[in-house]
Write a protein that holds these residues in place. Structure first.
Motif, PDB file in Angstrom:
ATOM      1  N   ILE A   9      76.339  54.813 -90.673  1.00 49.30           N
ATOM      2  CA  ILE A   9      76.494  54.577 -89.181  1.00 49.30           C
ATOM      3  C   ILE A   9      76.698  53.078 -89.340  1.00 49.30           C
ATOM      4  CG2 ILE A   9      75.998  54.547 -86.586  1.00 49.30           C
ATOM      5  CD1 ILE A   9      75.561  57.490 -88.333  1.00 49.30           C
ATOM      6  N   GLU A  10      78.388  53.404 -89.139  1.00 53.77           N
ATOM      7  CA  GLU A  10      79.128  51.912 -89.471  1.00 53.77           C
ATOM      8  C   GLU A  10      79.841  51.826 -88.110  1.00 53.77           C
ATOM      9  OE1 GLU A  10      81.252  52.493 -93.010  1.00 53.77           O
ATOM     10  OE2 GLU A  10      82.230  53.866 -92.271  1.00 53.77           O
ATOM     11  N   TYR A  11      80.019  52.476 -87.389  1.00 47.90           N
ATOM     12  CA  TYR A  11      81.091  52.150 -86.226  1.00 47.90           C
ATOM     13  C   TYR A  11      80.792  52.242 -84.992  1.00 47.90           C
ATOM     14  CZ  TYR A  11      85.393  54.450 -83.814  1.00 47.90           C
ATOM     15  OH  TYR A  11      86.480  54.728 -82.777  1.00 47.90           O
ATOM     16  N   LEU A  12      80.933  51.007 -84.282  1.00 50.16           N
ATOM     17  CA  LEU A  12      80.080  50.673 -82.606  1.00 50.16           C
ATOM     18  C   LEU A  12      81.586  51.256 -81.536  1.00 50.16           C
ATOM     19  CD1 LEU A  12      78.113  49.338 -81.227  1.00 50.16           C
ATOM     20  CD2 LEU A  12      78.998  47.137 -81.767  1.00 50.16           C
ATOM     21  N   ARG A  13      81.566  52.095 -80.691  1.00 47.23           N
ATOM     22  CA  ARG A  13      82.550  51.564 -79.866  1.00 47.23           C
ATOM     23  C   ARG A  13      81.455  50.913 -78.529  1.00 47.23           C
ATOM     24  NH1 ARG A  13      85.203  57.748 -78.787  1.00 47.23           N
ATOM     25  NH2 ARG A  13      85.945  57.687 -80.790  1.00 47.23           N
ATOM     26  N   ILE A  14      82.104  50.343 -78.076  1.00 47.67           N
ATOM     27  CA  ILE A  14      82.530  49.498 -77.043  1.00 47.67           C
ATOM     28  C   ILE A  14      82.980  49.592 -75.725  1.00 47.67           C
ATOM     29  CG2 ILE A  14      81.844  46.608 -76.821  1.00 47.67           C
ATOM     30  CD1 ILE A  14      81.719  46.143 -79.842  1.00 47.67           C
ATOM     31  N   SER A  15      82.212  49.803 -74.859  1.00 52.58           N
ATOM     32  CA  SER A  15      82.544  50.062 -73.029  1.00 52.58           C
ATOM     33  C   SER A  15      82.554  48.391 -73.009  1.00 52.58           C
ATOM     34  CB  SER A  15      82.225  51.037 -72.229  1.00 52.58           C
ATOM     35  OG  SER A  15      82.212  50.260 -71.382  1.00 52.58           O
ATOM     36  N   VAL A  16      83.789  47.748 -72.106  1.00 49.78           N
ATOM     37  CA  VAL A  16      83.782  46.085 -71.622  1.00 49.78           C
ATOM     38  C   VAL A  16      84.104  46.626 -70.151  1.00 49.78           C
ATOM     39  CG1 VAL A  16      84.645  45.144 -73.652  1.00 49.78           C
ATOM     40  CG2 VAL A  16      85.937  46.226 -72.719  1.00 49.78           C
ATOM     41  N   THR A  17      84.377  47.786 -69.766  1.00 52.04           N
ATOM     42  CA  THR A  17      84.095  47.528 -68.411  1.00 52.04           C
ATOM     43  C   THR A  17      83.434  49.124 -67.435  1.00 52.04           C
ATOM     44  OG1 THR A  17      84.983  46.518 -65.928  1.00 52.04           O
ATOM     45  CG2 THR A  17      86.059  47.657 -68.006  1.00 52.04           C
ATOM     46  N   ASP A  18      83.345  49.322 -66.546  1.00 54.76           N
ATOM     47  CA  ASP A  18      83.699  50.294 -66.366  1.00 54.76           C
ATOM     48  C   ASP A  18      84.253  50.567 -64.870  1.00 54.76           C
ATOM     49  OD1 ASP A  18      81.842  48.561 -64.424  1.00 54.76           O
ATOM     50  OD2 ASP A  18      80.782  50.557 -63.640  1.00 54.76           O
ATOM     51  N   ARG A  19      85.213  49.614 -64.865  1.00 54.21           N
ATOM     52  CA  ARG A  19      85.768  49.907 -63.860  1.00 54.21           C
ATOM     53  C   ARG A  19      87.084  50.331 -64.207  1.00 54.21           C
ATOM     54  NH1 ARG A  19      81.626  46.348 -62.446  1.00 54.21           N
ATOM     55  NH2 ARG A  19      81.616  45.208 -60.767  1.00 54.21           N
ATOM     56  N   CYS A  20      88.403  50.642 -63.618  1.00 55.55           N
ATOM     57  CA  CYS A  20      89.545  51.319 -64.400  1.00 55.55           C
ATOM     58  C   CYS A  20      90.165  51.189 -63.194  1.00 55.55           C
ATOM     59  CB  CYS A  20      88.594  53.068 -64.425  1.00 55.55           C
ATOM     60  SG  CYS A  20      90.522  54.033 -65.107  1.00 55.55           S
ATOM     61  N   ASN A  21      91.724  51.341 -63.113  1.00 57.63           N
ATOM     62  CA  ASN A  21      92.557  51.460 -62.080  1.00 57.63           C
ATOM     63  C   ASN A  21      93.921  52.898 -62.375  1.00 57.63           C
ATOM     64  OD1 ASN A  21      93.446  51.952 -64.770  1.00 57.63           O
ATOM     65  ND2 ASN A  21      95.435  49.601 -64.867  1.00 57.63           N
ATOM     66  N   LEU A  22      92.391  54.043 -62.832  1.00 52.47           N
ATOM     67  CA  LEU A  22      92.649  54.790 -62.469  1.00 52.47           C
ATOM     68  C   LEU A  22      92.000  55.530 -62.068  1.00 52.47           C
ATOM     69  CD1 LEU A  22      94.981  56.553 -65.386  1.00 52.47           C
ATOM     70  CD2 LEU A  22      96.164  55.353 -63.262  1.00 52.47           C
ATOM     71  N   ARG A  23      91.784  57.025 -61.713  1.00 50.59           N
ATOM     72  CA  ARG A  23      90.535  57.916 -60.716  1.00 50.59           C
ATOM     73  C   ARG A  23      90.844  60.236 -61.465  1.00 50.59           C
ATOM     74  NH1 ARG A  23      89.800  53.935 -60.116  1.00 50.59           N
ATOM     75  NH2 ARG A  23      89.226  52.527 -57.775  1.00 50.59           N
ATOM     76  N   CYS A  24      91.098  59.733 -63.005  1.00 50.15           N
ATOM     77  CA  CYS A  24      91.380  60.873 -63.780  1.00 50.15           C
ATOM     78  C   CYS A  24      89.977  61.953 -63.912  1.00 50.15           C
ATOM     79  CB  CYS A  24      91.339  60.632 -65.477  1.00 50.15           C
ATOM     80  SG  CYS A  24      92.580  59.570 -66.197  1.00 50.15           S
ATOM     81  N   ILE A  25      91.098  63.126 -62.744  1.00 47.26           N
ATOM     82  CA  ILE A  25      90.293  64.263 -62.490  1.00 47.26           C
ATOM     83  C   ILE A  25      88.922  64.828 -63.328  1.00 47.26           C
ATOM     84  CG2 ILE A  25      92.075  65.200 -60.683  1.00 47.26           C
ATOM     85  CD1 ILE A  25      92.150  67.104 -63.002  1.00 47.26           C
ATOM     86  N   TYR A  26      88.685  64.854 -64.473  1.00 47.04           N
ATOM     87  CA  TYR A  26      87.983  64.883 -65.691  1.00 47.04           C
ATOM     88  C   TYR A  26      86.344  63.763 -65.706  1.00 47.04           C
ATOM     89  CZ  TYR A  26      91.117  63.195 -68.759  1.00 47.04           C
ATOM     90  OH  TYR A  26      91.714  63.141 -69.033  1.00 47.04           O
ATOM     91  N   CYS A  27      87.457  62.616 -65.101  1.00 44.13           N
ATOM     92  CA  CYS A  27      86.124  61.356 -65.586  1.00 44.13           C
ATOM     93  C   CYS A  27      85.427  60.617 -64.525  1.00 44.13           C
ATOM     94  CB  CYS A  27      87.093  60.706 -66.296  1.00 44.13           C
ATOM     95  SG  CYS A  27      86.184  58.875 -67.078  1.00 44.13           S
ATOM     96  N   MET A  28      85.594  60.594 -63.766  1.00 42.62           N
ATOM     97  CA  MET A  28      85.508  59.952 -62.103  1.00 42.62           C
ATOM     98  C   MET A  28      85.783  60.634 -60.386  1.00 42.62           C
ATOM     99  SD  MET A  28      85.979  55.993 -61.941  1.00 42.62           S
ATOM    100  CE  MET A  28      86.764  54.778 -63.071  1.00 42.62           C
ATOM    101  N   PRO A  29      84.752  60.573 -60.303  1.00 41.57           N
ATOM    102  CA  PRO A  29      85.561  61.761 -58.575  1.00 41.57           C
ATOM    103  C   PRO A  29      86.445  60.472 -57.689  1.00 41.57           C
ATOM    104  CG  PRO A  29      83.739  60.151 -58.664  1.00 41.57           C
ATOM    105  CD  PRO A  29      83.518  59.815 -59.951  1.00 41.57           C
ATOM    106  N   VAL A  30      87.891  60.951 -57.437  1.00 45.46           N
ATOM    107  CA  VAL A  30      88.451  59.617 -55.853  1.00 45.46           C
ATOM    108  C   VAL A  30      88.510  58.829 -55.651  1.00 45.46           C
ATOM    109  CG1 VAL A  30      88.080  60.942 -54.208  1.00 45.46           C
ATOM    110  CG2 VAL A  30      90.165  60.223 -55.082  1.00 45.46           C
TER     111      VAL A  30
END
Ligand code: SAM
Ligand code: SF4
Length: 323
Positions: A9-30
């Motif tokens: 295990i050598e790969y770290l994915r880091i989410s730096v925010t939960d905010r977004c400027n889009l609202r993709c249909i499969y990812c976030m409610p409108v």
């Protein structure tokens, strides 16, 4: 480091925010989701400390994601510092691309090596239907700015959704033929709001048929050994790839863990088991103990995902995990 199943295990994915400027249909409610309170989100200093600790455990590859990572204030300063941490060999970002026209060169200057851009359609009306806001022309401009800036490779992530963009797959094939872009077709994953949309699911095999790809072409020039199956058909400047989390498990060779914006280490994308590092970070815990907590969470990474078992997935939507 190795986990209990001897995976490196050598790969770290880091989410730096939960905010977004889009609202993709499969990812976030409108209406968006309930944002994490500001004080629950790790500061950049806290993230940099965890990156340093993870390099001491042998982590070498880091992907910055979100929500939309480029909307977080101070992101370029953070990237500049992250890129020079000893042990960081591969430093990348995943973005929806909207801000790349003005930021691609800055990312390169900050030390980001490569970029994944999410782009499910090249049609402006359809883009609006998928992302609900934003202009596809900005993303397309961002793709070419990234190439000009020397981010290498530039990968395009296309989530394939039945009845939404299946007819556009050949256009993406042309894109990979004409330009040095790595276009990856991704199976929709049943996470968060997409967990109820399984009729939209298109398996990789069907994508290959839609692209008119023959198996003998597919066996030419497989470029990568990770979860994506890459192909570079003859005469293409770029390549195409397929990422299948559903129809083909790649858990046996999974080499990654994720850090959520609120400081939880998530050993498997599809498991709700998380270890909170935030409280430890904030109550004066030494680097040594943090390293132990980190190592224990990685050690207990599950053998495989249970994506088809909703009870085991947890309540987060994709924008809260980082993809
Ligand atoms: N906002 C950035 C972006 O869109 O690239 C980074 C975060 S986004 C959550 C990371 C990736 O997850 C994107 O490529 C997006 O298309 C993908 N994604 C989100 N929900 C998904 C789902 N249900 N199935 C498959 N991929 C998904
Ligand atoms: Fe935002 Fe990325 Fe989710 Fe789309 S996929 S809503 S751009 S986080």
């Amino acid at each position: 480091m190795l986990d209990q199943f001897q995976r490196k295990i050598e790969y770290l994915r880091i989410s730096v925010t939960d905010r977004c400027n889009l609202r993709c249909i499969y990812c976030m409610p409108v209406e968006g989701v309930q944002w994490m309170p500001h004080d629950s989100i790790l500061s950049f200093e806290e993230i940099l400390r965890l990156m340093r600790i993870s390099t001491q455990l042998g982590f070498r590859r880091f992907r910055i994601t979100g929500g939309e990572p480029l909307v977080r204030k101070g992101i370029l300063d953070f990237l500049r510092e992250g890129a020079i941490i000893p042990g960081v060999e591969d430093f990348m970002i995943t973005t929806n691309g909207l801000l790349l026209p003005k930021m691609a060169f800055d990312l390169k200057a900050a030390g980001v090596q490569r970029v994944n851009i999410s782009l499910d359609t090249m049609d402006s009306e359809r883009f609006r239907a998928i992302t609900r806001v934003g202009e596809v022309s900005s993303v397309i401009q961002g793709v070419f700015r990234s190439l000009e800036a020397g981010l290498d490779p530039v990968k395009i992530n296309v989530v394939v959704v039945r009845g939404v963009n299946t007819d556009e797959l050949p256009n993406f094939l042309k894109l990979a033929k004409q330009y040095p872009l790595h276009v990856r077709f991704i199976e929709l994953m049943p996470i968060g709001i997409s967990s109820k949309q399984r009729a939209d699911f298109v398996p990789i095999q069907e994508m290959k048929e839609l692209l008119g790809l023959k198996e003998n072409i597919l066996t030419q020039g497989i470029l990568g050994g990770g979860p994506a199956e890459y192909v570079q058909p003859r005469g293409f400047k770029g390549s195409i790839g397929f990422i299948s989390a559903m129809s083909r498990h790649f858990c046996d060779t999974c080499n990654r863990v994720r850090l959520t914006a609120d400081g939880k280490l998530r050993p498997c994308l599809h498991s709700k088991n998380e270890v909170s590092l935030r409280d430890a970070l904030r109550n004066g815990t030494s680097d040594e103990i943090l390293r132990d907590l980190f190592a224990q969470a990685v050690w207990h990474k599950p053998a495989k995902h249970h994506m088809n078992d909703e009870a085991l997935q947890g309540q987060r939507v994709m924008s809260q995990i980082g993809g």
